[in-house]
Design a protein around this motif. Structure first.
Motif, mmCIF file in Angstrom:
data_model
loop_
_atom_site.group_PDB
_atom_site.id
_atom_site.type_symbol
_atom_site.label_atom_id
_atom_site.label_comp_id
_atom_site.label_asym_id
_atom_site.label_seq_id
_atom_site.Cartn_x
_atom_site.Cartn_y
_atom_site.Cartn_z
ATOM 1 N N CYS A 218 0.822 -1.206 0.000
ATOM 2 C CA CYS A 218 0.000 0.000 0.000
ATOM 3 C C CYS A 218 0.859 1.261 0.000
ATOM 4 O O CYS A 218 0.524 2.257 -0.653
ATOM 5 N N ILE A 219 1.963 1.223 0.738
ATOM 6 C CA ILE A 219 2.882 2.363 0.731
ATOM 7 C C ILE A 219 3.439 2.573 -0.671
ATOM 8 O O ILE A 219 3.520 3.712 -1.158
ATOM 9 N N GLU A 220 3.798 1.491 -1.331
ATOM 10 C CA GLU A 220 4.303 1.587 -2.708
ATOM 11 C C GLU A 220 3.225 2.139 -3.634
ATOM 12 O O GLU A 220 3.498 2.974 -4.501
ATOM 13 N N PHE A 221 1.979 1.686 -3.452
ATOM 14 C CA PHE A 221 0.864 2.162 -4.263
ATOM 15 C C PHE A 221 0.668 3.670 -4.070
ATOM 16 O O PHE A 221 0.492 4.426 -5.044
ATOM 17 N N ALA A 222 0.727 4.139 -2.809
ATOM 18 C CA ALA A 222 0.572 5.558 -2.520
ATOM 19 C C ALA A 222 1.733 6.375 -3.083
ATOM 20 O O ALA A 222 1.549 7.508 -3.549
ATOM 21 N N THR A 223 2.935 5.798 -3.060
ATOM 22 C CA THR A 223 4.108 6.496 -3.597
ATOM 23 C C THR A 223 3.977 6.695 -5.104
ATOM 24 O O THR A 223 4.382 7.736 -5.639
ATOM 25 N N GLU A 224 3.403 5.726 -5.796
ATOM 26 C CA GLU A 224 3.166 5.869 -7.235
ATOM 27 C C GLU A 224 2.239 7.042 -7.513
ATOM 28 O O GLU A 224 2.442 7.800 -8.466
ATOM 29 N N PHE A 225 1.215 7.221 -6.672
ATOM 30 C CA PHE A 225 0.319 8.372 -6.776
ATOM 31 C C PHE A 225 1.101 9.664 -6.617
ATOM 32 O O PHE A 225 0.945 10.615 -7.395
ATOM 33 N N TYR A 226 1.924 9.688 -5.588
ATOM 34 C CA TYR A 226 2.702 10.879 -5.260
ATOM 35 C C TYR A 226 3.603 11.280 -6.428
ATOM 36 O O TYR A 226 3.643 12.443 -6.835
ATOM 37 N N ASN A 227 4.320 10.325 -6.983
ATOM 38 C CA ASN A 227 5.233 10.617 -8.082
ATOM 39 C C ASN A 227 4.498 11.016 -9.355
ATOM 40 O O ASN A 227 4.897 11.946 -10.066
ATOM 41 N N LYS A 228 3.396 10.327 -9.636
ATOM 42 C CA LYS A 228 2.630 10.597 -10.849
ATOM 43 C C LYS A 228 2.048 12.007 -10.848
ATOM 44 O O LYS A 228 1.943 12.670 -11.887
ATOM 45 N N ASN A 229 1.676 12.493 -9.656
ATOM 46 C CA ASN A 229 1.046 13.809 -9.537
ATOM 47 C C ASN A 229 2.002 14.904 -9.065
ATOM 48 O O ASN A 229 1.553 15.963 -8.600
#
Length: 302
Positions: free
Chosen positions: A174-185
């Protein structure tokens, strides 16, 4: 004497006791939220005369206090608040700042206006109103107003999908999933997004101790969303984090619906927190047809 300090995990017991006494419905009245978001406003806390007091620093350098918890809005409780505010006013002025109290709900605002009159000014910021829903509405999604949500969920469930309890084995995913959001945006351009990464790590590092609940949504075995929340007060469940793949039709309404089916059936209300003035987030939260918006006022003492 006010002895402000940083909030710590071992403050949970006494803070939770104060929060339970007041039974407020605002999302800021959560120990988990207070602990995790403390960096956003450089927040300090103290225990004083049975109250839990949180103090933050505004962009202009002035200090402000979240409406303290630890008393009810009744005769005795109001008298205790009056005494506390007199002491806080002296403290704030010693710091060259007026006394500013945020997160004042309508019930407290009524007696404050009656008692203080022209000694205070009041303002409200729509961006920080909490969205409050009937739990049964978001769980059942009945009626014409939820027709679109039901259709999106139906489309999503045409896939091989699953919802599962968020266990320690899934924290890193889940942390990795949230980090992908962070980087993408381009989250590094937004300080609140930077702090949110710290929030998520804090939640997962202390998940069970904080009493958090979580759900993970999968499509074809791949994680496409997760949500984190907890019991907020006697009748309300709060959703702290909700993330899903926006490019997958129905992922967001499905994680919202399935998560609340799992954890919010015993509550009357669901608090999905504020929209921070973000247009997309506001449209999304309004589309779920809130029962009401929890207005929060800021009271400044002259």
């Amino acid at each position: 004497m006010f002895d402000f300090k940083e909030i710590r995990l071992d403050d949970k017991a006494w803070i939770t006791k104060c929060l339970k006494t007041s039974d407020f419905r605002g999302c800021e009245y959560s120990f988990a939220n207070n602990l995790a978001w403390r960096r956003l406003g450089n927040t300090l806390i103290c225990q004083h005369d049975g109250f839990y007091i949180s103090c933050s620093c505004a962009d202009d350098g002035k200090i402000f206090f979240t409406f303290p918890s630890g008393a009810r809005c009744d005769g005795e409780g109001i008298e205790r608040y009056k005494k506390l505010f007199a002491e806080l006013k002296d403290y704030a002025e010693s710091k060259n700042s007026p006394l500013v109290i945020s997160s004042v709900n309508s019930e407290h605002l009524n007696w404050m206006r009656d008692f203080y009159g022209d000694e205070i000014t009041v303002s409200a910021n729509r961006d920080y109103f909490d969205y409050i829903y009937k739990a049964e509405d978001l769980i059942a999604l009945k009626g014409k107003k939820y027709h679109g949500k039901r259709n999106h969920i139906k489309r999503f469930k045409e896939n091989n999908w699953s919802i599962e309890k968020l266990t320690p084995q899934l924290y890193d995913c889940c942390i990795e999933f949230a980090t992908e959001f962070y980087n993408k945006n381009n989250g590094y351009d937004d300080y609140s997004a930077v702090v949110e990464q710290y929030v998520i790590h804090t939640f997962f590092a202390n998940f069970e101790y904080l009493g958090l609940k979580g759900g993970v949504l999968r499509k074809n075995g791949e994680i496409v969303g997760f949500s984190v929340g907890e019991q907020l007060n006697s009748d309300t469940f709060v959703v702290h984090i909700e993330k899903a793949r926006s490019d997958i039709q129905g992922a967001y309404p499905t994680i919202c619906n399935e998560f609340l089916k799992a954890y919010a059936t015993e509550f009357e209300y669901v608090n999905r927190e504020e929209d921070l003035g973000l247009d997309g987030l506001r449209r999304s939260k309004l589309s779920y047809q809130p029962e009401f918006l929890l207005e929060k006022n800021t009271v400044t003492f002259k």
